[in-house]
Motif scaffolding. Sequence first.
Motif, mmCIF file in Angstrom:
data_model
loop_
_atom_site.group_PDB
_atom_site.id
_atom_site.type_symbol
_atom_site.label_atom_id
_atom_site.label_comp_id
_atom_site.label_asym_id
_atom_site.label_seq_id
_atom_site.Cartn_x
_atom_site.Cartn_y
_atom_site.Cartn_z
ATOM 1 N N THR A 4 44.139 -21.617 21.153
ATOM 2 C CA THR A 4 45.582 -21.626 20.880
ATOM 3 C C THR A 4 45.920 -20.966 19.559
ATOM 4 O OG1 THR A 4 45.346 -23.822 19.906
ATOM 5 C CG2 THR A 4 45.959 -23.713 22.248
ATOM 6 N N THR A 5 44.954 -20.789 18.673
ATOM 7 C CA THR A 5 45.242 -20.185 17.372
ATOM 8 C C THR A 5 44.973 -18.689 17.358
ATOM 9 O OG1 THR A 5 43.019 -20.716 16.604
ATOM 10 C CG2 THR A 5 44.774 -22.338 16.162
ATOM 11 N N GLU A 6 44.392 -18.195 18.408
ATOM 12 C CA GLU A 6 44.089 -16.767 18.452
ATOM 13 C C GLU A 6 45.124 -16.024 19.275
ATOM 14 O OE1 GLU A 6 40.242 -16.905 20.166
ATOM 15 O OE2 GLU A 6 39.211 -16.909 18.242
ATOM 16 N N ARG A 7 45.283 -14.780 18.982
ATOM 17 C CA ARG A 7 46.191 -13.936 19.730
ATOM 18 C C ARG A 7 45.422 -12.732 20.257
ATOM 19 N NH1 ARG A 7 48.667 -17.808 19.285
ATOM 20 N NH2 ARG A 7 50.786 -18.175 18.494
ATOM 21 N N PRO A 8 45.710 -12.320 21.481
ATOM 22 C CA PRO A 8 45.040 -11.120 21.991
ATOM 23 C C PRO A 8 45.345 -9.925 21.104
ATOM 24 C CG PRO A 8 46.273 -12.262 23.721
ATOM 25 C CD PRO A 8 46.647 -12.896 22.443
ATOM 26 N N ALA A 9 44.394 -9.065 20.934
ATOM 27 C CA ALA A 9 44.626 -7.845 20.161
ATOM 28 C C ALA A 9 45.718 -7.019 20.833
ATOM 29 C CB ALA A 9 43.330 -7.036 20.075
ATOM 30 N N PRO A 10 46.660 -6.495 20.047
ATOM 31 C CA PRO A 10 47.731 -5.693 20.656
ATOM 32 C C PRO A 10 47.169 -4.451 21.332
ATOM 33 C CG PRO A 10 47.734 -5.454 18.258
ATOM 34 C CD PRO A 10 46.759 -6.539 18.583
ATOM 35 N N ARG A 11 47.752 -4.121 22.467
ATOM 36 C CA ARG A 11 47.319 -2.914 23.157
ATOM 37 C C ARG A 11 47.778 -1.674 22.403
ATOM 38 N NH1 ARG A 11 48.653 -3.991 29.573
ATOM 39 N NH2 ARG A 11 47.246 -5.773 29.852
ATOM 40 N N ALA A 12 46.935 -0.693 22.420
ATOM 41 C CA ALA A 12 47.333 0.571 21.802
ATOM 42 C C ALA A 12 48.513 1.150 22.573
ATOM 43 C CB ALA A 12 46.163 1.558 21.818
ATOM 44 N N ALA A 13 49.427 1.743 21.828
ATOM 45 C CA ALA A 13 50.598 2.347 22.468
ATOM 46 C C ALA A 13 50.151 3.421 23.447
ATOM 47 C CB ALA A 13 51.520 2.961 21.412
ATOM 48 N N LYS A 14 50.700 3.364 24.635
ATOM 49 C CA LYS A 14 50.348 4.342 25.655
ATOM 50 C C LYS A 14 50.926 5.707 25.297
ATOM 51 C CE LYS A 14 50.706 5.207 30.623
ATOM 52 N NZ LYS A 14 51.281 4.711 31.897
ATOM 53 N N PRO A 15 50.090 6.724 25.238
ATOM 54 C CA PRO A 15 50.620 8.044 24.898
ATOM 55 C C PRO A 15 51.611 8.507 25.952
ATOM 56 C CG PRO A 15 48.368 8.225 25.713
ATOM 57 C CD PRO A 15 48.647 6.759 25.551
ATOM 58 N N PRO A 16 52.652 9.240 25.538
ATOM 59 C CA PRO A 16 53.641 9.708 26.515
ATOM 60 C C PRO A 16 52.997 10.617 27.550
ATOM 61 C CG PRO A 16 53.935 10.799 24.387
ATOM 62 C CD PRO A 16 52.942 9.718 24.180
ATOM 63 N N SER A 17 53.466 10.492 28.779
ATOM 64 C CA SER A 17 52.937 11.298 29.868
ATOM 65 C C SER A 17 53.435 12.735 29.766
ATOM 66 C CB SER A 17 53.380 10.718 31.208
ATOM 67 O OG SER A 17 54.798 10.835 31.342
ATOM 68 N N TRP A 18 52.811 13.617 30.578
ATOM 69 C CA TRP A 18 53.307 15.001 30.646
ATOM 70 C C TRP A 18 54.771 14.998 31.036
ATOM 71 C CZ3 TRP A 18 55.849 17.756 34.325
ATOM 72 C CH2 TRP A 18 56.011 19.110 34.075
ATOM 73 N N TRP A 19 55.131 14.137 31.992
ATOM 74 C CA TRP A 19 56.519 14.104 32.480
ATOM 75 C C TRP A 19 57.481 13.774 31.339
ATOM 76 C CZ3 TRP A 19 58.639 15.763 36.821
ATOM 77 C CH2 TRP A 19 59.926 15.332 37.157
ATOM 78 N N GLU A 20 57.096 12.833 30.493
ATOM 79 C CA GLU A 20 57.947 12.435 29.376
ATOM 80 C C GLU A 20 57.965 13.476 28.270
ATOM 81 O OE1 GLU A 20 57.507 7.599 29.436
ATOM 82 O OE2 GLU A 20 55.795 8.786 28.752
ATOM 83 N N ARG A 21 56.915 14.284 28.178
ATOM 84 C CA ARG A 21 56.804 15.267 27.094
ATOM 85 C C ARG A 21 57.176 16.674 27.523
ATOM 86 N NH1 ARG A 21 51.689 16.240 25.783
ATOM 87 N NH2 ARG A 21 52.319 17.166 23.812
ATOM 88 N N GLN A 22 57.673 16.841 28.742
ATOM 89 C CA GLN A 22 57.850 18.206 29.234
ATOM 90 C C GLN A 22 58.852 18.996 28.407
ATOM 91 O OE1 GLN A 22 59.958 18.707 33.062
ATOM 92 N NE2 GLN A 22 60.034 16.487 33.128
ATOM 93 N N GLY A 23 59.874 18.316 27.857
ATOM 94 C CA GLY A 23 60.816 19.044 27.017
ATOM 95 C C GLY A 23 60.119 19.695 25.843
ATOM 96 N N ASP A 24 59.224 18.943 25.172
ATOM 97 C CA ASP A 24 58.480 19.504 24.048
ATOM 98 C C ASP A 24 57.599 20.663 24.496
ATOM 99 O OD1 ASP A 24 59.548 17.701 22.239
ATOM 100 O OD2 ASP A 24 57.955 16.238 22.572
ATOM 101 N N LEU A 25 56.941 20.504 25.638
ATOM 102 C CA LEU A 25 56.018 21.543 26.111
ATOM 103 C C LEU A 25 56.758 22.820 26.504
ATOM 104 C CD1 LEU A 25 53.661 19.311 28.270
ATOM 105 C CD2 LEU A 25 53.192 20.246 25.992
ATOM 106 N N LEU A 26 57.909 22.671 27.159
ATOM 107 C CA LEU A 26 58.649 23.848 27.607
ATOM 108 C C LEU A 26 59.221 24.646 26.454
ATOM 109 C CD1 LEU A 26 60.616 22.435 30.690
ATOM 110 C CD2 LEU A 26 58.448 23.670 30.666
ATOM 111 N N MET A 27 59.447 23.999 25.316
ATOM 112 C CA MET A 27 60.062 24.669 24.178
ATOM 113 C C MET A 27 59.039 25.229 23.191
ATOM 114 S SD MET A 27 63.118 24.165 25.140
ATOM 115 C CE MET A 27 64.022 23.030 26.193
ATOM 116 N N PHE A 34 58.158 32.263 28.532
ATOM 117 C CA PHE A 34 58.335 32.164 29.988
ATOM 118 C C PHE A 34 59.486 31.226 30.344
ATOM 119 C CE2 PHE A 34 57.563 30.010 34.016
ATOM 120 C CZ PHE A 34 57.436 31.087 34.885
ATOM 121 N N THR A 35 59.471 30.025 29.774
ATOM 122 C CA THR A 35 60.467 29.035 30.188
ATOM 123 C C THR A 35 61.887 29.467 29.870
ATOM 124 O OG1 THR A 35 60.202 27.794 28.117
ATOM 125 C CG2 THR A 35 58.838 27.138 29.987
ATOM 126 N N PHE A 36 62.109 30.173 28.751
ATOM 127 C CA PHE A 36 63.461 30.593 28.385
ATOM 128 C C PHE A 36 64.002 31.688 29.307
ATOM 129 C CE2 PHE A 36 62.986 29.389 23.582
ATOM 130 C CZ PHE A 36 62.791 28.069 23.944
#
Length: 396
Positions: A4-27, A34-36
């Motif tokens: 009861t005194t311990e806490r699970p280690a926090p999960r590492a933040a999930k890196p953004p997927s290609w789908w979420e990062r596509q704006g950065d990649l296209l620019m 090509f994209t422009f």
Amino acid sequence: MTSTTERPAPRAAKPPSWWERQGDLLMRRPFSEFTFTHMNWLMPTERVSRGEVHRPLPYESHRLDLTYRFEGHDRTLAELHRRTNTTAFVVLHHGRVIHEYYPGVFAGPRTRMQLFSISKSVTSLLLGIALEEGLVDSIHDRVVDYRKDFVGSAYEEVTLAELLTMTSGVGQLEAWDVPDSDIKRFEQAAMSGGDLAEVVKSAQRRAPSGEAFNYSTLDAQVLGWVLEAATEMSLASYASDRLWRHLGADRDAYYWLTRAHPRTAIGAGSLNATPRDVARLGLLMANDGVVAGRQVVPRDWIRRSRGSELPQLAVGELGPSGYSHYGYANQWWTLGGSAFDAFTALGVHGQYLYIDPSADVVIVKCSAWPTQDDEGRDRETIAALRRIADHFACAR
């Protein structure tokens, strides 16, 4: 088993997927070359039809061996194109194409270029037409007079005039390098299937309406939505019928649309058109809204776009969201104080529609800068474009 005194280690933040990062990649370079030029391969689109009448631009080739001065050095136009990642460059004088150059890997006279925020200036032209037609009653109308769904948002009492001058007071300073900023959430929603309207409605008030300039893609997007509600037409349909078909354009233009339904054009930044057709828009501005003897955009609206009497919109007074060599008026960037001074439409990554009425010069420069904004590249570009216009003004 965890005590009861311990806490699970926090999960590492999930890196953004290609789908979420596509704006950065296209620019990002080199992909942006090509994209422009192929946004219609990457996103849903709606056509802006050119109509039946084609008016070829007269062509009269002219060597531009001039140099411009920037930061203590005289530089050639070849250096400008290399240093500022030019992809397309068209110069008109007295309505004639006197110089054009397409150094972009995929660029050419018939290539439709991603114009980014030059789209905002086109939305302003369309609003001027809608006012003339009586479809919009007044620039002093409120957003909620046309979009009831904005009741309760920070935009509830904002007027169209405040959207046009970007003095709504809503939203943050645009920061493309801050992951959860308003503009990055806007981009992600538009390109990855989120609810764009909810992103805009969630923006917070940062200042009183009408007081201070804050460059805002959100303001311009709301203006486009108001226009669609008032005309009961999509932005692309209204642009086709009231503007594009009168230009004598070489090609249809198009808006890319959001992935999520209901799909919507980005009136703040998704218009694509050929450089020569963008130059035709410049001619319309230089000629007080007239094309082939027809008043396409009201003359007073064009003049309103060349300068503002509001002190907070004067050249050098825009504050942190505008470079000191610019003022602002009616969704256009101004460079002087009178209707005959040069002014320009701008888009991120180095898109320009530069108009000097006194010299009767129109210049289109498309680019693929590695970042959305770059004050050094912008200042150098404006120095070069001024020099070209001055060259032809002196030659008359």
